[in-house]
Design a protein around this motif. Structure first.
Motif, PDB file in Angstrom:
ATOM      1  N   UNK A 391       0.848  -1.179   0.000  1.00  0.00           N
ATOM      2  CA  UNK A 391       0.000   0.000   0.000  1.00  0.00           C
ATOM      3  C   UNK A 391       0.892   1.240   0.000  1.00  0.00           C
ATOM      4  N   UNK A 392       0.842   2.008  -1.080  1.00  0.00           N
ATOM      5  CA  UNK A 392       1.727   3.158  -1.227  1.00  0.00           C
ATOM      6  C   UNK A 392       2.864   2.843  -2.172  1.00  0.00           C
ATOM      7  N   UNK A 393       3.504   3.881  -2.659  1.00  0.00           N
ATOM      8  CA  UNK A 393       4.562   3.704  -3.661  1.00  0.00           C
ATOM      9  C   UNK A 393       5.862   3.203  -3.064  1.00  0.00           C
ATOM     10  N   UNK A 394       6.171   3.621  -1.831  1.00  0.00           N
ATOM     11  CA  UNK A 394       7.446   3.266  -1.231  1.00  0.00           C
ATOM     12  C   UNK A 394       7.255   2.252  -0.106  1.00  0.00           C
ATOM     13  N   UNK A 395       8.145   1.277   0.008  1.00  0.00           N
ATOM     14  CA  UNK A 395       8.042   0.320   1.119  1.00  0.00           C
ATOM     15  C   UNK A 395       8.338   0.998   2.452  1.00  0.00           C
ATOM     16  N   UNK A 396       7.695   0.549   3.485  1.00  0.00           N
ATOM     17  CA  UNK A 396       7.900   1.111   4.820  1.00  0.00           C
ATOM     18  C   UNK A 396       8.361   0.028   5.777  1.00  0.00           C
ATOM     19  N   UNK A 397       9.268   0.409   6.656  1.00  0.00           N
ATOM     20  CA  UNK A 397       9.684  -0.444   7.775  1.00  0.00           C
ATOM     21  C   UNK A 397      10.303  -1.768   7.342  1.00  0.00           C
ATOM     22  N   UNK A 398      10.966  -1.796   6.181  1.00  0.00           N
ATOM     23  CA  UNK A 398      11.677  -3.010   5.784  1.00  0.00           C
ATOM     24  C   UNK A 398      13.145  -2.655   5.534  1.00  0.00           C
ATOM     25  N   UNK A 399      14.024  -3.466   6.139  1.00  0.00           N
ATOM     26  CA  UNK A 399      15.455  -3.177   6.155  1.00  0.00           C
ATOM     27  C   UNK A 399      16.252  -4.423   5.824  1.00  0.00           C
ATOM     28  N   UNK A 400      17.450  -4.204   5.316  1.00  0.00           N
ATOM     29  CA  UNK A 400      18.334  -5.304   4.932  1.00  0.00           C
ATOM     30  C   UNK A 400      19.737  -5.018   5.452  1.00  0.00           C
ATOM     31  N   UNK A 401      20.453  -6.090   5.823  1.00  0.00           N
ATOM     32  CA  UNK A 401      21.800  -5.920   6.380  1.00  0.00           C
ATOM     33  C   UNK A 401      22.716  -7.015   5.860  1.00  0.00           C
ATOM     34  N   UNK A 402      23.994  -6.693   5.848  1.00  0.00           N
ATOM     35  CA  UNK A 402      25.011  -7.685   5.552  1.00  0.00           C
ATOM     36  C   UNK A 402      25.570  -8.247   6.844  1.00  0.00           C
ATOM     37  N   UNK A 403      26.738  -8.863   6.757  1.00  0.00           N
ATOM     38  CA  UNK A 403      27.354  -9.472   7.939  1.00  0.00           C
ATOM     39  C   UNK A 403      27.736  -8.436   8.985  1.00  0.00           C
ATOM     40  N   UNK A 404      27.795  -7.165   8.589  1.00  0.00           N
ATOM     41  CA  UNK A 404      28.130  -6.112   9.548  1.00  0.00           C
ATOM     42  C   UNK A 404      26.974  -5.789  10.493  1.00  0.00           C
ATOM     43  N   UNK A 405      25.788  -6.353  10.220  1.00  0.00           N
ATOM     44  CA  UNK A 405      24.586  -6.186  11.044  1.00  0.00           C
ATOM     45  C   UNK A 405      24.101  -4.740  11.090  1.00  0.00           C
TER      46      UNK A 405
END
Length: 466
Positions: A391-405
């Motif tokens: 819902x909406x054009x931009x994603x909200x509250x979703x994040x991604x990380x590498x091994x650096x956390x």
């Protein structure tokens, strides 16, 4: 003279052995009994006093006698939903219970978000005032009480549902019961036994907490207050134990906010509490609960960790979870005012899982698995058969990380019931988190309109320091 004294003593002895029949408060006029079931009736009388019980739905009379502890119990068979009926109890005295309905009985329990009523500001119920008496709904509000030991009676009486009695009754419970009444077309009995602010330990038998080192340690974080009990088992003993003889179809539950200081033990604590309730009711009844809503707690991640624990509890048989993140308009208010949709979502769970009346997409999508491929992470979900949407054009509250956390905002592509997550700043991803915070509100939904449950793919340690 001796013979006269002997006769007097015999008379006094006979009087001491006789007493009036008494019933627990949960058995009363206006009650709803679980349909097509073996249902207990019980109470107190003089030792060895003979008791006859006659039920008007079949005209049968069952006899029993009180034991040496002045208690008695018997079973009756209930018919299909209907009524009103009467039950006649006869012993040294007579009691007639009137206006009894046969239908479906549900327990509504937890802390303030289950307790909140019209009197607490849920004014949407006023819209229903004119139609309440047309609904076959009966209410039992268990009065707040505590005890160190399990009790055999509680305070509160069955009432009809009208514009007066509903004002102090659980709004979530009412909307749940209204939906069941309309869709099943049977009488609904609702038992509201809840207390704002209470941690789950209060609703769990004390020995199960005290004999578990983890639970016992966690319970020490429940600091005493002037407004609600925190001692393990105290609400269970006074507000649940007296009702376990009363046959129910199932339970709905809204609680968890007050266990935020010890979220790591919450999943197992709830597993223990649910198992104890089912054991003491001697019934493996369904247990449907509400995941706590987004709220700006005083320390980071503590709300997210409770929600994570609640999601884990879906592994318990015959449970279901309602996600309500989209029903929150103010994350500074721990009591979201939209209780109607909370009750409706719980009812849809019960209709589908307990009564086999399935509405498409009645469960929120829940994280199942993920796979890393190059610079993207593909996340799969359960209960997303119809597909996902944003819902909406931009994603909200979703994040991604590498091994650096270090978590960075992510882009999302939706492919059926999967999401493909990436970020230009994360070349080799290791984990994805969605709405994993206290107050974040995401915008991923099933195509049937239910919010995706918060999740994380990692098990990294979370810093909840101030």
């Amino acid at each position: 003279m001796k013979q006269y004294l002997f006769s007097v003593l015999l008379s006094l002895l006979a009087l001491s052995l006789s007493a009036s029949i008494r019933l627990p408060n949960v058995l009363g006029s206006n009650m709803v009994l679980q349909q097509q079931s073996t249902t207990k009736l019980w109470g107190w009388a003089g030792p060895s006093e003979k008791i006859k019980v006659t039920t008007s739905w079949d005209g049968k009379t069952i006899e029993t006698s009180a034991d040496g502890n002045a208690t008695w119990q018997l079973n009756v068979e209930t018919p299909k939903a209907g009524g009103p009926y009467t039950i006649l109890f006869e012993g040294e005295n007579k009691i007639v219970l009137e206006n009894i309905l046969i239908g479906e009985v549900w327990m509504c329990s937890g802390q303030s978000n289950m307790e909140w009523s019209y009197n607490n500001g849920i004014k949407s119920i006023k819209e229903d005032f004119s139609q309440l008496e047309k609904l076959n709904i009966r209410l039992l509000k268990v009065e707040k009480s505590t005890s160190k030991t399990p009790q055999d009676n509680s305070m509160g009486n069955w009432t009809t549902c009208d514009s007066n009695t509903i004002k102090a009754f659980s709004a979530v419970g009412y909307y749940f019961g209204k939906k069941l009444n309309q869709d099943l077309n049977v009488p609904i009995g609702l038992i509201s036994s809840n207390w704002g602010g209470t941690p789950a330990e209060v609703w769990t038998p004390v020995d199960l907490v005290e004999n578990n080192a983890v639970f016992k340690e966690a319970s020490t974080k429940n600091k005493p207050t002037p407004w609600w009990p925190v001692a393990s088992g105290y609400a269970y003993n006074a507000m649940i134990a007296p009702i376990v003889n009363y046959n129910i179809a199932g339970a709905i539950w809204y609680q968890g906010e007050s266990n935020r200081d010890a979220p790591s033990s919450y999943a197992e604590l709830m597993n223990t509490m649910i198992s104890a309730w089912r054991k003491n009711w001697n019934k493996d009844f369904p247990f449907y609960y509400v995941q706590i809503a987004p709220y700006k707690y005083e320390r980071p991640y503590i709300g997210a960790l409770v929600r994570e624990a609640q999601t884990k509890n879906l592994s318990i048989p015959k449970t279901g979870m309602v996600v309500v993140s989209d029903l929150v308009s103010d994350t500074l208010n721990i009591h979201p005012t939209n209780k109607r949709d909370v009750g409706l979502r719980l009812a849809n769970l019960a209709l589908a899982e307990t009564y086999d009346i399935k509405k498409e997409g009645y469960k929120s999508p829940v994280f199942r698995s993920f796979a890393v491929k190059g610079s993207t992470v593909t996340v799969d979900f359960d209960y997303a058969e119809s597909g996902l949407m944003q819902k909406g054009e931009q994603p909200k509250e979703i994040f991604i990380a590498g091994a650096d956390q270090i978590f960075r905002p992510a882009t999302v592509k939706i492919k059926g019931n999967q999401i493909i997550v990436s970020s230009k700043e994360v070349k080799v991803p290791a984990a994805v988190r969605y709405q994993f915070s206290n107050a974040g509100i995401g915008n991923l939904f099933s195509k049937t309109g239910l919010p995706v449950a918060p999740f994380r793919t990692d098990n990294w340690e979370v810093d909840t320091a101030n």
